[in-house]
Structure formats: structure tokens, C-alpha cells
Design a protein around this motif. Structure first.
Motif, mmCIF file in Angstrom:
data_model
loop_
_atom_site.group_PDB
_atom_site.id
_atom_site.type_symbol
_atom_site.label_atom_id
_atom_site.label_comp_id
_atom_site.label_asym_id
_atom_site.label_seq_id
_atom_site.Cartn_x
_atom_site.Cartn_y
_atom_site.Cartn_z
ATOM 1 N N ASN A 278 0.808 -1.221 0.000
ATOM 2 C CA ASN A 278 0.000 0.000 0.000
ATOM 3 C C ASN A 278 0.844 1.276 0.000
ATOM 4 O O ASN A 278 0.301 2.376 0.108
ATOM 5 C CB ASN A 278 -0.935 0.011 1.217
ATOM 6 N N GLY A 279 2.162 1.114 -0.094
ATOM 7 C CA GLY A 279 3.008 2.303 -0.047
ATOM 8 C C GLY A 279 4.136 2.227 -1.064
ATOM 9 O O GLY A 279 4.082 1.476 -2.043
ATOM 10 N N ARG A 280 5.164 3.027 -0.810
ATOM 11 C CA ARG A 280 6.325 3.048 -1.694
ATOM 12 C C ARG A 280 7.409 2.114 -1.154
ATOM 13 O O ARG A 280 7.515 1.894 0.051
ATOM 14 C CB ARG A 280 6.877 4.462 -1.809
ATOM 15 N N ALA A 281 8.231 1.619 -2.064
ATOM 16 C CA ALA A 281 9.302 0.712 -1.652
ATOM 17 C C ALA A 281 10.256 1.391 -0.671
ATOM 18 O O ALA A 281 10.769 0.757 0.255
ATOM 19 C CB ALA A 281 10.070 0.234 -2.883
ATOM 20 N N ILE A 282 10.475 2.693 -0.846
ATOM 21 C CA ILE A 282 11.437 3.403 -0.003
ATOM 22 C C ILE A 282 10.917 3.616 1.414
ATOM 23 O O ILE A 282 11.677 3.971 2.329
ATOM 24 C CB ILE A 282 11.795 4.768 -0.638
ATOM 25 N N ASP A 283 9.612 3.388 1.650
ATOM 26 C CA ASP A 283 9.040 3.623 2.969
ATOM 27 C C ASP A 283 9.182 2.430 3.911
ATOM 28 O O ASP A 283 8.867 2.551 5.105
ATOM 29 C CB ASP A 283 7.555 4.000 2.840
ATOM 30 N N GLU A 284 9.626 1.293 3.406
ATOM 31 C CA GLU A 284 9.801 0.130 4.273
ATOM 32 C C GLU A 284 10.935 0.408 5.269
ATOM 33 O O GLU A 284 12.040 0.814 4.863
ATOM 34 C CB GLU A 284 10.111 -1.115 3.444
ATOM 35 N N PRO A 285 10.702 0.218 6.562
ATOM 36 C CA PRO A 285 11.704 0.563 7.580
ATOM 37 C C PRO A 285 13.066 -0.091 7.361
ATOM 38 O O PRO A 285 14.105 0.574 7.487
ATOM 39 C CB PRO A 285 11.059 0.075 8.879
ATOM 40 N N SER A 286 13.094 -1.363 7.026
ATOM 41 C CA SER A 286 14.386 -2.041 6.848
ATOM 42 C C SER A 286 15.133 -1.480 5.640
ATOM 43 O O SER A 286 16.364 -1.355 5.654
ATOM 44 C CB SER A 286 14.175 -3.550 6.685
ATOM 45 N N THR A 287 14.386 -1.132 4.597
ATOM 46 C CA THR A 287 15.005 -0.538 3.408
ATOM 47 C C THR A 287 15.581 0.832 3.733
ATOM 48 O O THR A 287 16.706 1.167 3.339
ATOM 49 C CB THR A 287 13.969 -0.421 2.275
ATOM 50 N N ARG A 288 14.829 1.630 4.458
ATOM 51 C CA ARG A 288 15.297 2.976 4.810
ATOM 52 C C ARG A 288 16.564 2.905 5.673
ATOM 53 O O ARG A 288 17.480 3.712 5.513
ATOM 54 C CB ARG A 288 14.195 3.740 5.557
ATOM 55 N N GLN A 289 16.609 1.921 6.565
ATOM 56 C CA GLN A 289 17.786 1.779 7.424
ATOM 57 C C GLN A 289 19.019 1.418 6.602
ATOM 58 O O GLN A 289 20.106 1.976 6.793
ATOM 59 C CB GLN A 289 17.509 0.697 8.468
ATOM 60 N N ALA A 290 18.838 0.476 5.663
ATOM 61 C CA ALA A 290 19.961 0.051 4.818
ATOM 62 C C ALA A 290 20.416 1.186 3.905
ATOM 63 O O ALA A 290 21.621 1.380 3.684
ATOM 64 C CB ALA A 290 19.560 -1.166 3.995
ATOM 65 N N LEU A 291 19.470 1.950 3.370
ATOM 66 C CA LEU A 291 19.819 3.077 2.507
ATOM 67 C C LEU A 291 20.565 4.158 3.291
ATOM 68 O O LEU A 291 21.529 4.744 2.791
ATOM 69 C CB LEU A 291 18.556 3.665 1.875
ATOM 70 N N ALA A 292 20.129 4.410 4.505
ATOM 71 C CA ALA A 292 20.809 5.411 5.332
ATOM 72 C C ALA A 292 22.250 4.990 5.587
ATOM 73 O O ALA A 292 23.167 5.834 5.562
ATOM 74 C CB ALA A 292 20.067 5.582 6.657
ATOM 75 N N LYS A 293 22.456 3.712 5.816
ATOM 76 C CA LYS A 293 23.816 3.208 6.035
ATOM 77 C C LYS A 293 24.677 3.448 4.789
ATOM 78 O O LYS A 293 25.834 3.869 4.893
ATOM 79 C CB LYS A 293 23.787 1.729 6.373
ATOM 80 N N SER A 294 24.122 3.188 3.606
ATOM 81 C CA SER A 294 24.879 3.397 2.372
ATOM 82 C C SER A 294 25.187 4.876 2.147
ATOM 83 O O SER A 294 26.277 5.223 1.692
ATOM 84 C CB SER A 294 24.110 2.833 1.174
ATOM 85 N N ILE A 295 24.232 5.751 2.459
ATOM 86 C CA ILE A 295 24.472 7.186 2.316
ATOM 87 C C ILE A 295 25.651 7.615 3.186
ATOM 88 O O ILE A 295 26.541 8.358 2.751
ATOM 89 C CB ILE A 295 23.203 7.985 2.688
ATOM 90 N N ILE A 296 25.678 7.114 4.407
ATOM 91 C CA ILE A 296 26.768 7.448 5.329
ATOM 92 C C ILE A 296 28.090 6.889 4.821
ATOM 93 O O ILE A 296 29.123 7.577 4.817
ATOM 94 C CB ILE A 296 26.454 6.914 6.735
ATOM 95 N N GLU A 297 28.081 5.636 4.370
ATOM 96 C CA GLU A 297 29.324 4.989 3.942
ATOM 97 C C GLU A 297 29.907 5.642 2.688
ATOM 98 O O GLU A 297 31.138 5.762 2.559
ATOM 99 C CB GLU A 297 29.080 3.501 3.717
ATOM 100 N N VAL A 298 29.063 6.063 1.781
ATOM 101 C CA VAL A 298 29.566 6.738 0.578
ATOM 102 C C VAL A 298 30.209 8.070 0.953
ATOM 103 O O VAL A 298 31.240 8.460 0.391
ATOM 104 C CB VAL A 298 28.422 6.930 -0.449
ATOM 105 N N GLU A 299 29.639 8.768 1.933
ATOM 106 C CA GLU A 299 30.245 10.021 2.385
ATOM 107 C C GLU A 299 31.569 9.754 3.104
ATOM 108 O O GLU A 299 32.534 10.516 2.953
ATOM 109 C CB GLU A 299 29.276 10.764 3.300
#
Length: 396
Positions: A278-299
Motif C-alpha cells: 500500500n506504499g512506496r518501496a522506499i518507505d519500508e523501515p528495513s530498506t530505509r535503514q539500509a539506505l541510510a547506512k549506504s548514504i553514510i558509507e559513501v560520504e
């Protein structure tokens, strides 16, 4: 670290940015892309390198007397960032520019510099690297390709593997064994080998991604003039360490960091539009957590590179910091692409012209290519050994 740029450095950045905007094909990255055929893509990249040279943007950090601009380390960093930001094509002769050329500049004779550097910087001659062998990859000092001295030349016999771009190369720099009775690190020499020499054969290797960037290269009684040795006989290990320091260094990592960030931004955009329940793929909590980790690691990749640049600016020699940079980015990138496929869910296997594929299979291809990150340029196990022994002072 001082993150501010001087007026001259800012002017350098803007001059390069404007030149790239004019030099790249109109619509680049939006409606115009690299050729899909591998051979056509290789020639496209070679022509791009020659265009860079004609514009005065090739080998910018080389001394002016050898065709460079005498650019500073900061300007070299800016160059890497702007090339990546413009999504400029990667070079076909990257091994010549970044490895062969820098090694010859550091250790070559004046005759070798005059012979090889002009054709490297202009990309009139493409180079490949003859280091790894079937039984000597991470343990590079175990190479068995033999070079026997006979008068004014060497006779080379053996095999190299994972020879990137060998099928397009005119020259190869190779680590060869010249004294089989010496301890393995001390019996090696660094040779420059003409790839048109009789006795050389090349077999492309089909990779998991479908590409054939790598090759097997065989040497059967290949004659190499003695004048083509870099440094002294049996001093090749020291020369090779210079080569590897540039292969794993911050210049490469800065450009990679921006390209990884560009793909991460595309992933975020893709997941923002994909529906999941019923929502967007990016709104799944586990996905958001993994994406945040990648954003930090790339920086963190960017900051690691800049920290090492700062050390060089303060007069420190290239050393084990390069291993830290390479170890970090290779695993961070693998995790990012694992996150991408996990987040794409059931559409992850779809690529090409499939209407449900995400970005025509961009993330799938990157995931496949990333499997080599922790192997090439020195495996992660070797990088950890170097860091442990040379940075942390741990026993062998």
C-alpha cells in the motif's frame, strides 16, 4: 583538514567544468550514452581520452616537461571529482595514465621517459598490467613468469591472468622472475613488453557481467630488450609497490565515490516511485535503514580520500593508507548494491527492455561488477594484512 578552496582552485574547477560541458556530446547521460557493443565502447573511450589530451586535460599532474600541467594534488582531486560529476566516460588507457606513466616517471630512465610518456599521455599507446598469475594473485611475490637474460635482451616465458584491456593494448608492464634461486620478493624484475612481440597470445575471459575486460596473456619465448627494464635487475618488487600505491590511492577513490553516489541517488529516486503493497518501496523501515547506512558509507569514502590527500600535502609518502581506502570502498560499494537488489524485491532480476525493469538493469549490472571489487587491486585479505602489519604494528 581544511575543506576550503583557494580562488585559483575554484577557477580551475570551473574551467574544467565548462570544458567538459562543451566537450561531451549534447544530451550526454540523458539521451546520449556509450555504445553497448564492448569493442565499440572501448574505441569510444579511447577517442574520449584523446580528446582530453587535445584539450590539455590529460596527465594533468605530470610535470610540464613531460606533457602534463604540473597540477597540484588538490587540482588532481578536483579533476577526479569533476570528471565523475559530469559522468564523463572512463578511460581505456587508465592503466597507462595512472600506473605505467606514474611508475616510469618515478623510476624510469630519461630515455624511457622520452620514449614512453608522450605516447601514454596522448593515448596513442594503450597499456595493460602483467602482475597476476593463476597461482599468484593476492600473493603477488609468487609470480613464476620467467625472464632469462641473454646478452642484450630477456627471454620471457609464462602466463598472466586478469590482464585488463590486453586485447586493446600496445604495451604491458610485467613483474617477472629473473632469479629463481633468490627469496621470492628479491628475485623479481619490472619489464616493459611490446604486445606486438612474437610469442604473445591473448585469450579474453567472459565475466559474470557478460563483459570481457579481463584476459589471459601467454608469453612463449618473447624477446624483450634489456633497455626495457625499469630499475635494476631483481629490484622489481620495490618498483611494483609504487605502482600499487597509485592503483589503490585516493585519486581513484574520489572519482569512484561520486559515481557511487550518483547511482545511489538513482536508487533513491527509483524506490521513491516503486509501489510496494500500500506504499512506496522506499518507505519500508528495513530498506530505509539500509539506505541510510549506504548514504553514510559513501560520504565516509569521500572523507577517507580527503584525509589521505591531506597527509600527502603535508609531505608524507604514499603508504598503507591506500590499502585502508581500497578495503573500505570495495565493501561499502558491495553492501550498497546488495541493498539495491534487496530493495527492488521481485523486480530485481529484470533487466534490459523488460517494462518492469528498474533503470534497464543498471543496478543488476553494478551488483555483478561489484563482486570483483574485493579481489582486484589486491584482495581484502591482503589489504587487512598490510593494515595490520604496517599501520597497527601487529606481528606477521
Amino acid at each position: 583538514m581544511d575543506f576550503a578552496y583557494t580562488p585559483a582552485e575554484t577557477e580551475f574547477r570551473m574551467t574544467l567544468r565548462h570544458w567538459l560541458a562543451d566537450a561531451l556530446p549534447k544530451g550526454w547521460g540523458e539521451t546520449v550514452f556509450e555504445p553497448e557493443d564492448e569493442d565499440e565502447r572501448a574505441m569510444f573511450r579511447l577517442q574520449w581520452e584523446r580528446k582530453l589530451h587535445s584539450g590539455g586535460w590529460s596527465g594533468i599532474n605530470w610535470p610540464k616537461e613531460y606533457g602534463g600541467r604540473g597540477a597540484t594534488l588538490i587540482e588532481r582531486a578536483i579533476f577526479a571529482e569533476e570528471m565523475a560529476r559530469a559522468q564523463a566516460p572512463e578511460g581505456l588507457n587508465i592503466i597507462g595514465h595512472n600506473l605505467a606513466g606514474t611508475t616510469i616517471l618515478r623510476h624510469g630512465t630519461e630515455a624511457q621517459k622520452k620514449r614512453f610518456l608522450p605516447k601514454i599521455i596522448s593515448s596513442d599507446e594503450v597499456w595493460c598490467q602483467g602482475f597476476s598469475e593463476p597461482n599468484a594473485g593476492s600473493d603477488l611475490a609468487s609470480v613464476r613468469t620467467r625472464a632469462e637474460r641473454r646478452g642484450d635482451h630477456f627471454i620471457v616465458n609464462g602466463q598472466k591472468i586478469w590482464t585488463s584491456f590486453a586485447q586493446y593494448s600496445q604495451w604491458c608492464f610485467a613483474l617477472v622472475r629473473t632469479d629463481p634461486d633468490a627469496p621470492k620478493h628479491r628475485g623479481l624484475s619490472f619489464l616493459l613488453i611490446d604486445m606486438s612481440s612474437p610469442g604473445i597470445s591473448i585469450r579474453p575471459l567472459r565475466q559474470i557481467s557478460g563483459e570481457s575486460e579481463f584476459n589471459e596473456t601467454f608469453f612463449d619465448d618473447v624477446i624483450v630488450p634489456a633497455e626495457n627494464i625499469v630499475g635494476e635487475v631483481n629490484d622489481g618488487w620495490r618498483i611494483a609497490m609504487t605502482t600499487l600505491a597509485y592503483e589503490r590511492g585516493p585519486e581513484d577513490a574520489l572519482g569512484r565515490q561520486i559515481r557511487f553516489k550518483q547511482e545511489l541517488d538513482k536508487l533513491l529516486d527509483t524506490l521513491s516511485t516503486q509501489r510496494r503493497g500500500n506504499g512506496r518501496a522506499i518507505d519500508e523501515p528495513s530498506t530505509r535503514q539500509a539506505l541510510a547506512k549506504s548514504i553514510i558509507e559513501v560520504e565516509v569514502m569521500r572523507l577517507n580520500s580527503l584525509r589521505t590527500f591531506s597527509k600527502y600535502l603535508n609531505g608524507e609518502e604514499r603508504g598503507p593508507d591506500a590499502s585502508l581506502i581500497k578495503l573500505y570502498w570495495s565493501h561499502a560499494a558491495q553492501r550498497m548494491y546488495e541493498t539495491a537488489l534487496d530493495a527492488l524485491g521481485p523486480t530485481a532480476p529484470l533487466a534490459g527492455n523488460d517494462r518492469d525493469s528498474a533503470r534497464a538493469g543498471l543496478f543488476q549490472l553494478s551488483w555483478l561488477q561489484s563482486k570483483a571489487f574485493t579481489i582486484y587491486s589486491g584482495s581484502s585479505e591482503i589489504q587487512r594484512n598490510i593494515i595490520g602489519e604496517r599501520m597497527l604494528g601487529l606481528p606477521r
